[in-house]
Design a protein around this motif. Structure first.
Motif, PDB file in Angstrom:
ATOM      1  N   GLU A 119      37.039 -66.070 -22.887  1.00  0.00           N
ATOM      2  CA  GLU A 119      37.282 -66.642 -21.562  1.00  0.00           C
ATOM      3  C   GLU A 119      37.823 -68.064 -21.657  1.00  0.00           C
ATOM      4  OE1 GLU A 119      33.375 -66.434 -19.930  1.00  0.00           O
ATOM      5  OE2 GLU A 119      33.633 -64.373 -19.230  1.00  0.00           O
ATOM      6  N   ARG A 120      38.706 -68.422 -20.703  1.00  0.00           N
ATOM      7  CA  ARG A 120      39.317 -69.755 -20.697  1.00  0.00           C
ATOM      8  C   ARG A 120      38.275 -70.863 -20.636  1.00  0.00           C
ATOM      9  NH1 ARG A 120      43.918 -69.249 -15.990  1.00  0.00           N
ATOM     10  NH2 ARG A 120      42.310 -69.764 -14.510  1.00  0.00           N
ATOM     11  N   ARG A 121      37.187 -70.620 -19.949  1.00  0.00           N
ATOM     12  CA  ARG A 121      36.164 -71.658 -19.819  1.00  0.00           C
ATOM     13  C   ARG A 121      35.360 -71.842 -21.104  1.00  0.00           C
ATOM     14  NH1 ARG A 121      31.137 -69.254 -18.698  1.00  0.00           N
ATOM     15  NH2 ARG A 121      31.332 -67.060 -18.182  1.00  0.00           N
ATOM     16  N   ARG A 122      35.543 -70.937 -22.071  1.00  0.00           N
ATOM     17  CA  ARG A 122      34.813 -71.023 -23.332  1.00  0.00           C
ATOM     18  C   ARG A 122      35.681 -71.495 -24.492  1.00  0.00           C
ATOM     19  NH1 ARG A 122      32.672 -65.934 -24.814  1.00  0.00           N
ATOM     20  NH2 ARG A 122      31.544 -67.099 -26.377  1.00  0.00           N
ATOM     21  N   ILE A 123      36.878 -71.986 -24.187  1.00  0.00           N
ATOM     22  CA  ILE A 123      37.771 -72.535 -25.212  1.00  0.00           C
ATOM     23  C   ILE A 123      38.062 -73.980 -24.840  1.00  0.00           C
ATOM     24  CG2 ILE A 123      40.022 -72.383 -26.345  1.00  0.00           C
ATOM     25  CD1 ILE A 123      40.093 -69.402 -25.485  1.00  0.00           C
ATOM     26  N   SER A 124      37.709 -74.898 -25.731  1.00  0.00           N
ATOM     27  CA  SER A 124      37.958 -76.317 -25.447  1.00  0.00           C
ATOM     28  C   SER A 124      39.234 -76.791 -26.137  1.00  0.00           C
ATOM     29  CB  SER A 124      36.773 -77.180 -25.907  1.00  0.00           C
ATOM     30  OG  SER A 124      36.773 -77.306 -27.310  1.00  0.00           O
ATOM     31  N   ALA A 125      39.747 -77.892 -25.637  1.00  0.00           N
ATOM     32  CA  ALA A 125      40.909 -78.518 -26.289  1.00  0.00           C
ATOM     33  C   ALA A 125      40.530 -78.947 -27.707  1.00  0.00           C
ATOM     34  CB  ALA A 125      41.392 -79.708 -25.462  1.00  0.00           C
ATOM     35  N   GLY A 126      39.265 -79.291 -27.921  1.00  0.00           N
ATOM     36  CA  GLY A 126      38.797 -79.630 -29.269  1.00  0.00           C
ATOM     37  C   GLY A 126      38.862 -78.439 -30.201  1.00  0.00           C
TER      38      GLY A 126
ATOM     39  N   ALA B 194      36.465 -93.331 -38.244  1.00  0.00           N
ATOM     40  CA  ALA B 194      35.605 -92.157 -38.081  1.00  0.00           C
ATOM     41  C   ALA B 194      35.001 -92.119 -36.674  1.00  0.00           C
ATOM     42  CB  ALA B 194      34.509 -92.157 -39.133  1.00  0.00           C
ATOM     43  N   GLU B 195      34.596 -93.257 -36.172  1.00  0.00           N
ATOM     44  CA  GLU B 195      34.032 -93.342 -34.817  1.00  0.00           C
ATOM     45  C   GLU B 195      35.093 -92.982 -33.773  1.00  0.00           C
ATOM     46  OE1 GLU B 195      32.346 -96.852 -31.927  1.00  0.00           O
ATOM     47  OE2 GLU B 195      31.899 -97.010 -34.059  1.00  0.00           O
ATOM     48  N   ALA B 196      36.305 -93.480 -33.972  1.00  0.00           N
ATOM     49  CA  ALA B 196      37.395 -93.169 -33.042  1.00  0.00           C
ATOM     50  C   ALA B 196      37.733 -91.675 -33.086  1.00  0.00           C
ATOM     51  CB  ALA B 196      38.625 -94.008 -33.364  1.00  0.00           C
ATOM     52  N   ALA B 197      37.748 -91.088 -34.280  1.00  0.00           N
ATOM     53  CA  ALA B 197      38.042 -89.662 -34.414  1.00  0.00           C
ATOM     54  C   ALA B 197      36.973 -88.827 -33.711  1.00  0.00           C
ATOM     55  CB  ALA B 197      38.152 -89.271 -35.881  1.00  0.00           C
ATOM     56  N   ALA B 198      35.709 -89.227 -33.846  1.00  0.00           N
ATOM     57  CA  ALA B 198      34.622 -88.503 -33.192  1.00  0.00           C
ATOM     58  C   ALA B 198      34.748 -88.609 -31.669  1.00  0.00           C
ATOM     59  CB  ALA B 198      33.273 -89.040 -33.659  1.00  0.00           C
ATOM     60  N   ALA B 199      35.116 -89.778 -31.175  1.00  0.00           N
ATOM     61  CA  ALA B 199      35.290 -89.966 -29.728  1.00  0.00           C
ATOM     62  C   ALA B 199      36.474 -89.136 -29.224  1.00  0.00           C
ATOM     63  CB  ALA B 199      35.492 -91.443 -29.396  1.00  0.00           C
ATOM     64  N   TYR B 200      37.547 -89.091 -29.998  1.00  0.00           N
ATOM     65  CA  TYR B 200      38.739 -88.303 -29.652  1.00  0.00           C
ATOM     66  C   TYR B 200      38.378 -86.827 -29.526  1.00  0.00           C
ATOM     67  CZ  TYR B 200      43.511 -86.423 -30.361  1.00  0.00           C
ATOM     68  OH  TYR B 200      44.698 -85.751 -30.257  1.00  0.00           O
ATOM     69  N   LEU B 201      37.664 -86.302 -30.530  1.00  0.00           N
ATOM     70  CA  LEU B 201      37.267 -84.899 -30.486  1.00  0.00           C
ATOM     71  C   LEU B 201      36.270 -84.633 -29.358  1.00  0.00           C
ATOM     72  CD1 LEU B 201      37.071 -83.855 -34.216  1.00  0.00           C
ATOM     73  CD2 LEU B 201      38.646 -83.037 -32.466  1.00  0.00           C
ATOM     74  N   ALA B 202      35.373 -85.579 -29.103  1.00  0.00           N
ATOM     75  CA  ALA B 202      34.421 -85.411 -28.004  1.00  0.00           C
ATOM     76  C   ALA B 202      35.164 -85.332 -26.668  1.00  0.00           C
ATOM     77  CB  ALA B 202      33.409 -86.553 -27.987  1.00  0.00           C
ATOM     78  N   ALA B 203      36.193 -86.149 -26.507  1.00  0.00           N
ATOM     79  CA  ALA B 203      36.993 -86.106 -25.276  1.00  0.00           C
ATOM     80  C   ALA B 203      37.711 -84.764 -25.154  1.00  0.00           C
ATOM     81  CB  ALA B 203      37.988 -87.259 -25.240  1.00  0.00           C
ATOM     82  N   LEU B 204      38.257 -84.270 -26.265  1.00  0.00           N
ATOM     83  CA  LEU B 204      38.936 -82.970 -26.243  1.00  0.00           C
ATOM     84  C   LEU B 204      37.937 -81.836 -26.019  1.00  0.00           C
ATOM     85  CD1 LEU B 204      41.543 -83.382 -29.128  1.00  0.00           C
ATOM     86  CD2 LEU B 204      41.968 -83.418 -26.663  1.00  0.00           C
TER      87      LEU B 204
END
Length: 165
Positions: A84-91, A123-133
């Motif tokens: 389902e679309r709601r179960r796929i994240s941009a991350g 590493a902190e920026a990468a984690a924040a980027y993935l969290a946003a995605l």
């Protein structure tokens, strides 16, 4: 609602928005919007995004390999979402097409500024980027496309057998 879904074009050299990720996100949204009643062929997807079909193939195969898309063979084959679309994240999509090295902690070793200051910051920026995605789903992106009226034309009926996926 007859506009084509545009493929995001990041600033040249943008490490935060590699073209491969923009293409994968656009493909997933396009497939989510157009995969009913039949799967979306790579040829139709490429035509809507003004790309050669071979340009998409590696991205689509990475998404299939990671369980985000299903590739269906045969005369009415193509691609559809694997869940389902709601179960796929941009991350999820980023991890599939960029690979673990592109989103992992950078390898800046040592007891110097690079290892002790820069590496943790990146590493902190990468984690924040993935969290946003991770906070954005394909469902959310489809809603944005529909609100912006860029859902694209409905999939046209196929003229004859198309054995491409």
């Amino acid at each position: 609602m007859d506009a084509v879904v545009p493929t995001p074009r990041p600033a040249p050299g943008s490490a935060l928005a590699p073209p491969r990720l923009g293409l994968a996100l656009a493909a997933m949204v396009d497939i989510a919007l157009h995969a009913r009643p039949q799967p979306v062929s790579a040829k139709a997807l490429a035509a809507r995004h003004a790309l050669p079909p071979r340009h998409l193939e590696a991205v689509l195969q990475a998404l299939v390999h990671h369980g985000l898309l299903k590739g269906l063979r045969g005369p009415h084959g193509g691609y559809e979402l694997a869940r389902e679309r709601r179960r796929i994240s941009a991350g999820d999509i980023a991890r599939a097409v960029l690979g673990p090295d592109a989103v992992a902690e950078p390898g800046l070793p040592g007891n110097d500024v690079a290892g002790l200051v820069v590496a943790p910051l990146v590493a902190e920026a990468a984690a924040a980027y993935l969290a946003a995605l991770d906070a954005v789903t394909v469902e959310d992106l489809c809603g944005r496309a529909e609100a912006a009226r860029v859902t694209g034309p409905a999939a046209a009926p196929r003229a004859g057998p198309d054995f491409t996926i």
